[in-house]
Design an enzyme around this catalytic site. Sequence first.
Site, PDB file in Angstrom:
ATOM      1  N   CYS A   2       6.316  -7.420   9.983  1.00  0.00           N
ATOM      2  CA  CYS A   2       7.110  -7.874  11.079  1.00  0.00           C
ATOM      3  C   CYS A   2       7.044  -6.779  12.114  1.00  0.00           C
ATOM      4  CB  CYS A   2       8.519  -7.748  10.345  1.00  0.00           C
ATOM      5  SG  CYS A   2       8.752  -8.856   9.101  1.00  0.00           S
ATOM      6  N   LEU A  51       7.233 -11.936   9.806  1.00  0.00           N
ATOM      7  CA  LEU A  51       6.214 -12.611   8.964  1.00  0.00           C
ATOM      8  C   LEU A  51       6.427 -12.847   7.957  1.00  0.00           C
ATOM      9  CD1 LEU A  51       3.037 -13.486   9.264  1.00  0.00           C
ATOM     10  CD2 LEU A  51       2.483 -11.254   8.584  1.00  0.00           C
ATOM     11  N   ILE A  54       7.933 -12.317   1.294  1.00  0.00           N
ATOM     12  CA  ILE A  54       8.524 -12.193   0.071  1.00  0.00           C
ATOM     13  C   ILE A  54       9.993 -12.862   0.528  1.00  0.00           C
ATOM     14  CG2 ILE A  54       9.751 -10.614  -1.436  1.00  0.00           C
ATOM     15  CD1 ILE A  54       7.614  -8.789  -1.262  1.00  0.00           C
ATOM     16  N   SER A 371      -6.693  -3.333   1.241  1.00  0.00           N
ATOM     17  CA  SER A 371      -7.816  -2.663   1.924  1.00  0.00           C
ATOM     18  C   SER A 371      -7.810  -1.560   1.082  1.00  0.00           C
ATOM     19  CB  SER A 371      -7.747  -2.705   3.226  1.00  0.00           C
ATOM     20  OG  SER A 371      -8.924  -2.209   3.838  1.00  0.00           O
ATOM     21  N   GLY A 372      -8.891  -0.544   1.541  1.00  0.00           N
ATOM     22  CA  GLY A 372      -9.384   0.907   0.888  1.00  0.00           C
ATOM     23  C   GLY A 372      -8.856   1.839   1.623  1.00  0.00           C
TER      24      GLY A 372
END
Length: 641
Positions: A2, A51, A54, A371-372
Amino acid sequence: MCGLLGLLTADGSAASAAERVAAASVCMRHRGPDEPGTWHDDDIVFGFNRLSIIDIEHSHQPLRWGPPESPDRYAMVFNGEIYNYLEIREELKTTVDAQFHTEGDGEAILASFHHWGPDAVRRLRGMFAFAIWDTQSSTLFIARDPFGIKPLFISTGPGGTAFGSEKKSLLELLDVIGLDDALDPRATEHYTVLQYVPEPETLHKSIRRLESGCYATLRAGEEPKVTRYFTPQFPVVPFTDATRQKRYDEIANALRDSVAKHMRADVTVASFLSGGIDSTAVAALAKQINPDLITITTGFERDGYSEVDVAAESAEAIGARHVVKVVSPSEFIQAIPEIVWYLDDPVADPALVPLYFLAKEARKHVKVVLSGEGADELFGGYTIYKEPLSLGAFDKLPKSLRRMAGRVSDKIPEGTRGKSLLHRGSLSLEERYYGNARSFDDARLRAVLRDYRPEWTHTDVTAPIYAESTGWDPVARMQHIDLFTWLRGDILVKADKMTMANSLELRVPFLDAEVFKVAERLPVDEKIAHGTTKYALRKALEQIVPAHVLHRKKLGFPVPIRHWLAETEMYDWAHQTITTSQTDHIFDKAAVIAMLDEHRAGVVDNSRRLWTVLIYMVWHGIFVEKSIVPNIEDHQYPVRL
């Protein structure tokens, strides 16, 4: 994920400022297009863009919560995710009979803060920036996660304190708190050297950032009182033959648990995938949890600058559905103004552009990606970390002999083998290393910057950080520097800004408290030994990552700007950007054009230095000159340009 915005007034005039905050909040609607919200009392205004990830139907923000005797005591705006929120909620229910009215992670933060106070931030496992207003004590508490995954800008003036997820929204409120938008020349020099603006600075004097791993408390009319709650320590514990495999298993298990918790969501979670070990490990573990995992990668049409084929092979090996986005030079150039607008401050990392397109493609399929990022800083993944081994002989020399070697190197012609080794060997670690990027050495910086100040160079940024690591081994000291410079100044800024630009939440399982606990104890010979980097991590992932990736050289998302800047389309764009930019008081534009022509002629590779200046000029055109208008029509923002 958000976007939050707040204004704590100095004189109890929050109601009259509510509309201004709501309007400024619109500038970051991309961070949360699902649901806007505002709330205020006499002292404070909160604005929010949600956004929903959950507890989609509930957990609306600004969020109100309190104990039974005062159910609306707290108001909060929160950007991020708390991955152990279920465990925290259960613990608080059991130990103090805490009451919850939603199924989300926001209430877990508020209940933790109520019962544990500021120490609650040490219990949160996740990425976060949040602000809690206590209506009873009229106190504001703001905090940011340990690694700085989520941003939080702050500005305090005579009229109050403004804070938010994006600087552009704070720029809209500076007049409300009695400040101006003057630029900071010191931050400009830091940017030109480092390719990013180091925390806590921004390019505007009146706006700063709450640093990673910090919280602050403040009351109306007061300056924030900042406390650092997280400082990496790297308490190395050597391996033994008896413990070696156990330690590798600990790494694998910590990462497996982190990925599992990072998969918690009420929407579909995908994974970015390059050709390297880090993103492949995350994707492989995510696939074990979600059999229908989607992986997404990007690349370029030019040979040698794309990992699309390797990523596709990895996706096939782990059984994931794979999506590819190829970026052309024309797309690359056209997107630059829009990307720089989303950044707030310039970051001269060309990998921003493919990441932007990667996020844009991902958003067509999902709301959340893994992502890493962070693996290199935690496990010793950068090739430069090998340097203390190659320069070890110099460390045994008296300082006078090392300085003599430096003077000898100065007389050796550029390009001569051994010149760089002599020069770097003559310097101490503190002098030669300040993170993974340096665009300009002192001589070139002096030639390009109009207002060059030698006291504003890299040691101005790194000296306080090095002071915290006295006595550590050199690789741990380099990792420590990168955690406070390159990681939070470049890696995490581009990760947050480029994904949020596309209303996409990015999660980084390597940057997890439990993963860090196993990484910080690794000795040097488990990081850069045996001719490779991240040795212990590679050993830990032998049964998880496909063999073709396990020992592959790190590339990430390489960008062919070295070639493109020498070719007509991007050369013409660069030349026009330089000549039309109103930055003559900042840069010697004749020197910059000479660099561009030198690069085109193939005399010297000036691509990263040029890119650093060009991105600043684009930023200046957008935020200062108002002469460059980014294409952000999709969001229909009332942008002040």
